[in-house]
Design a protein around this motif. Structure first.
Motif, PDB file in Angstrom:
ATOM      1  N   HIS A 108      -5.206  12.668  -4.732  1.00  7.78           N
ATOM      2  CA  HIS A 108      -6.554  11.812  -4.112  1.00  7.78           C
ATOM      3  C   HIS A 108      -6.282  10.563  -3.840  1.00  7.78           C
ATOM      4  O   HIS A 108      -6.414   9.820  -2.619  1.00  7.78           O
ATOM      5  N   ARG A 109      -6.006   9.739  -4.762  1.00 10.11           N
ATOM      6  CA  ARG A 109      -5.731   8.227  -4.650  1.00 10.11           C
ATOM      7  C   ARG A 109      -4.417   7.969  -3.591  1.00 10.11           C
ATOM      8  O   ARG A 109      -4.484   7.008  -2.876  1.00 10.11           O
ATOM      9  N   ALA A 110      -3.352   8.891  -3.894  1.00  6.46           N
ATOM     10  CA  ALA A 110      -2.398   8.794  -2.864  1.00  6.46           C
ATOM     11  C   ALA A 110      -2.626   9.021  -1.517  1.00  6.46           C
ATOM     12  O   ALA A 110      -2.243   7.857  -0.616  1.00  6.46           O
ATOM     13  N   ARG A 111      -3.700   9.830  -0.915  1.00  9.44           N
ATOM     14  CA  ARG A 111      -3.956   9.929   0.299  1.00  9.44           C
ATOM     15  C   ARG A 111      -4.650   8.777   0.795  1.00  9.44           C
ATOM     16  O   ARG A 111      -4.672   8.130   1.603  1.00  9.44           O
ATOM     17  N   GLU A 112      -5.702   8.212  -0.081  1.00  9.57           N
ATOM     18  CA  GLU A 112      -6.421   7.061   0.255  1.00  9.57           C
ATOM     19  C   GLU A 112      -5.395   5.672   0.533  1.00  9.57           C
ATOM     20  O   GLU A 112      -5.668   4.992   1.343  1.00  9.57           O
ATOM     21  N   TYR A 113      -4.375   5.566  -0.443  1.00 10.21           N
ATOM     22  CA  TYR A 113      -3.076   4.407  -0.063  1.00 10.21           C
ATOM     23  C   TYR A 113      -2.565   4.930   1.276  1.00 10.21           C
ATOM     24  O   TYR A 113      -2.224   3.887   1.786  1.00 10.21           O
ATOM     25  N   PHE A 114      -2.080   6.198   1.411  1.00  6.76           N
ATOM     26  CA  PHE A 114      -1.515   6.444   2.471  1.00  6.76           C
ATOM     27  C   PHE A 114      -2.195   6.087   3.700  1.00  6.76           C
ATOM     28  O   PHE A 114      -1.691   5.663   4.795  1.00  6.76           O
TER      29      PHE A 114
ATOM     30  N   VAL B 255       1.982  11.290   8.377  1.00 15.42           N
ATOM     31  CA  VAL B 255       2.852  12.531   7.864  1.00 15.42           C
ATOM     32  C   VAL B 255       2.693  12.669   6.465  1.00 15.42           C
ATOM     33  O   VAL B 255       2.260  13.612   5.966  1.00 15.42           O
ATOM     34  N   ALA B 256       2.745  11.561   5.567  1.00 14.55           N
ATOM     35  CA  ALA B 256       2.740  11.607   4.162  1.00 14.55           C
ATOM     36  C   ALA B 256       1.300  12.128   3.615  1.00 14.55           C
ATOM     37  O   ALA B 256       0.973  12.813   2.693  1.00 14.55           O
ATOM     38  N   LEU B 257       0.178  11.557   4.489  1.00  8.68           N
ATOM     39  CA  LEU B 257      -1.323  11.996   4.228  1.00  8.68           C
ATOM     40  C   LEU B 257      -1.530  13.365   4.277  1.00  8.68           C
ATOM     41  O   LEU B 257      -2.096  13.901   3.531  1.00  8.68           O
ATOM     42  N   ALA B 258      -0.943  13.772   5.295  1.00  9.23           N
ATOM     43  CA  ALA B 258      -1.186  15.357   5.884  1.00  9.23           C
ATOM     44  C   ALA B 258      -0.410  16.088   4.662  1.00  9.23           C
ATOM     45  O   ALA B 258      -1.017  17.228   4.300  1.00  9.23           O
TER      46      ALA B 258
ATOM     47  N   LEU C 279       0.782  -1.235   0.008  1.00 10.27           N
ATOM     48  CA  LEU C 279      -0.028   0.087   0.094  1.00 10.27           C
ATOM     49  C   LEU C 279       0.902   1.238  -0.014  1.00 10.27           C
ATOM     50  O   LEU C 279       0.633   2.324  -0.823  1.00 10.27           O
ATOM     51  N   GLU C 280       2.020   1.434   0.850  1.00 13.52           N
ATOM     52  CA  GLU C 280       2.891   2.383   0.704  1.00 13.52           C
ATOM     53  C   GLU C 280       3.645   2.559  -0.827  1.00 13.52           C
ATOM     54  O   GLU C 280       3.652   3.698  -1.074  1.00 13.52           O
ATOM     55  N   PHE C 281       4.120   1.548  -1.247  1.00 16.38           N
ATOM     56  CA  PHE C 281       4.475   1.552  -2.652  1.00 16.38           C
ATOM     57  C   PHE C 281       3.475   2.339  -3.412  1.00 16.38           C
ATOM     58  O   PHE C 281       3.794   2.985  -4.314  1.00 16.38           O
ATOM     59  N   LEU C 282       2.140   1.723  -3.472  1.00 15.80           N
ATOM     60  CA  LEU C 282       1.243   2.323  -4.265  1.00 15.80           C
ATOM     61  C   LEU C 282       1.038   3.743  -4.233  1.00 15.80           C
ATOM     62  O   LEU C 282       0.930   4.539  -4.922  1.00 15.80           O
ATOM     63  N   ALA C 283       0.874   4.146  -2.620  1.00 15.43           N
ATOM     64  CA  ALA C 283       0.763   5.607  -2.296  1.00 15.43           C
ATOM     65  C   ALA C 283       2.018   6.470  -2.849  1.00 15.43           C
ATOM     66  O   ALA C 283       1.582   7.436  -3.380  1.00 15.43           O
TER      67      ALA C 283
END
Length: 454
Positions: free
Chosen positions: A70-76, A97-100, A56-60
């Motif tokens: 948008h997709r990055a936030r969902e995966y993070f 942190v990455a999500l924020a 999930l981290e790799f995909l984010a």
């Protein structure tokens, strides 16, 4: 459900889902999140949690690199949950942190685009701050969370101030107040002083809660789309000071949706106040000033004989009323608002209400007007209509919030001459004059009855 009766089928399904998950690429969009959520919901692949979190981290990071925030936030977010489930709090914090920071990137994009929207940017900065706040205290130092929140608050304030310029004005057809103005002037013109003051104090009967609520419900049902969306109240300096959620699709349940009905009632009350001040109070006050010259001592005497004024506060109330009569509403508000709060507190105490609170150190503090007016005794002592007006004018962020604006030094000089300020002064005069008048009439009637006793 079948347990042993299912044989190896559940294990085979788990393996198939996990293999499909591992095969997910960025071209599959949200499929990775959905499959991970499926495994989590049915408590599958628990022994493979580390691999799921890392995937999930790799995909984010892939989506983040592509600019698909948008997709990055969902995966993070999903990755953080799986790392947390595996007991890796440090790694989970790094995902948060990455999500924020994804929200921060969204905000920066909104500010720098061809058609910038600082209003949206402010919302994204707020989301980033709220996301950072979910990081456990033990992990905050490693990621400078507290320092970053301070930085983001500065950006939030800046975007909030700039967003005010993006708001457009919506105009409706004007209302002709000519006849209303003339009627209010005639109501006080040519009368003796006491009669003129009585007419002035009763130009308007005040807000009626039942009618305001009925009108708000009628409009919400007639125009449901208007109440379907959430709304935000902003202060003059761009801060978000109140929010109202959407009503939802069940229109029939609107009568129980107090969180949406009350702000509508406050809005209607504000419109009413504007009309009453422009059409009734201000024109009549001009006539009073031309025909009668009252002194400060006259208002102090009136306050001293009014049963609603607490003992020892006659001079302060009198000075406040005289200042407003003399059209010095800066002085009037600064004197009147604290005295109204004290008046409410005293009468609630006399009714047996608890008006203070005890902190953890055993120190007793008096509650402010916002807390006092929400006590159940407030409606019993002041009546539902007056209690609503006191809250709408002085304590509610959906209204002018005069008490809190004054207490925190947020009241500008121009605010002291607004329709709300003038109405607040008039309401104070109305309370004091009418309670004095009612007491005087009661005494006069009692004296007449005693004179008739043989």
């Amino acid at each position: 459900m079948l347990r042993a009766g299912a044989g190896d089928r559940l294990t085979e399904m788990e393996a198939a889902i996990f293999d499909a998950f591992l095969a997910v690429t960025s071209a599959d969009g949200f499929l990775g999140v959905w499959l991970a959520d499926l495994l989590e919901t049915y408590e599958l692949a628990r022994d493979k949690g580390s691999s799921i979190a890392q995937k999930l981290e790799f995909l984010a990071q892939s989506f983040d690199g592509m600019g698909d925030l948008h997709r990055a936030r969902e995966y993070f977010s999903a990755s953080a949950e799986w790392f947390k489930r595996n007991g890796d709090e440090s790694k989970a914090a790094s995902m948060i942190v990455a999500l924020a920071e994804g929200w921060v990137k969204e905000a920066i994009f909104q500010c720098s685009s061809a058609n910038p929207s600082h209003m949206l940017a402010a919302t994204f900065y707020e989301n980033a701050i709220q996301t950072y706040r979910t990081i456990p205290r033990s992990e905050r130092a490693a990621y400078r969370v507290d320092e970053r929140i301070i930085e983001l608050r500065s950006h939030l304030n800046d975007s909030g101030e700039k967003s005010l310029a993006e708001m457009g004005m919506i105009s409706t057809p004007g209302i002709d107040l000519t006849q209303l103005i003339e009627n209010s002037r005639e109501a006080v013109r040519g009368k003796p002083l006491v009669e003129a003051l009585r007419a002035f104090a009763n130009l308007h009967t005040g807000a009626k809660v039942d009618q305001l609520r009925k009108d708000a419900l009628k409009r919400m049902r007639q125009f449901p789309l208007q109440s379907f969306f959430s709304s935000t109240m902003m202060s003059p300096d761009g801060r978000v000071i109140a929010k109202k959620s959407g009503m939802g699709l069940d229109i029939e349940s609107a009568s129980d949706d107090e969180a949406n009905i009350y702000p509508e009632m406050i809005r209607d009350h504000g419109i009413l106040v504007s009309i009453v001040v422009r059409g009734d109070i201000w024109p009549a006050l001009e006539v009073l000033l031309l025909e009668h010259r009252l002194r400060e001592a006259d208002f102090i005497g009136l306050a001293g004989q009014s049963p609603i004024v607490p003992k020892g506060r006659e001079r302060l109330f009198g000075k406040a009323l005289f200042s407003g009569f003399d059209r010095d509403f800066v002085s009037a508000l600064h004197l009147l608002i604290p005295q109204i709060e004290h008046m409410v507190r005293i009468h609630l105490k006399q009714a047996g209400a608890k008006t203070s609170n005890l902190d953890k150190d055993g120190i007793e503090n008096e509650n402010g007007l916002s807390t006092l007016i929400d006590l159940p005794e407030a409606k019993r002592v002041f009546g539902e209509d007056l209690a609503f007006e006191l809250k709408a004018l002085f304590c509610d962020a959906f209204g002018p919030n005069l008490r809190n604006a004054l207490a925190h030094g947020l009241l500008e000089e121009d605010d002291c001459y607004s329709e709300f300020a003038i109405y607040a002064w008039w309401l104070g005069l109305r309370l004091i004059f009418n309670t004095w008048w009612n007491a005087a009439q009661k005494d006069a009637n009692r004296g007449a009855q005693e004179d008739n006793i043989p």
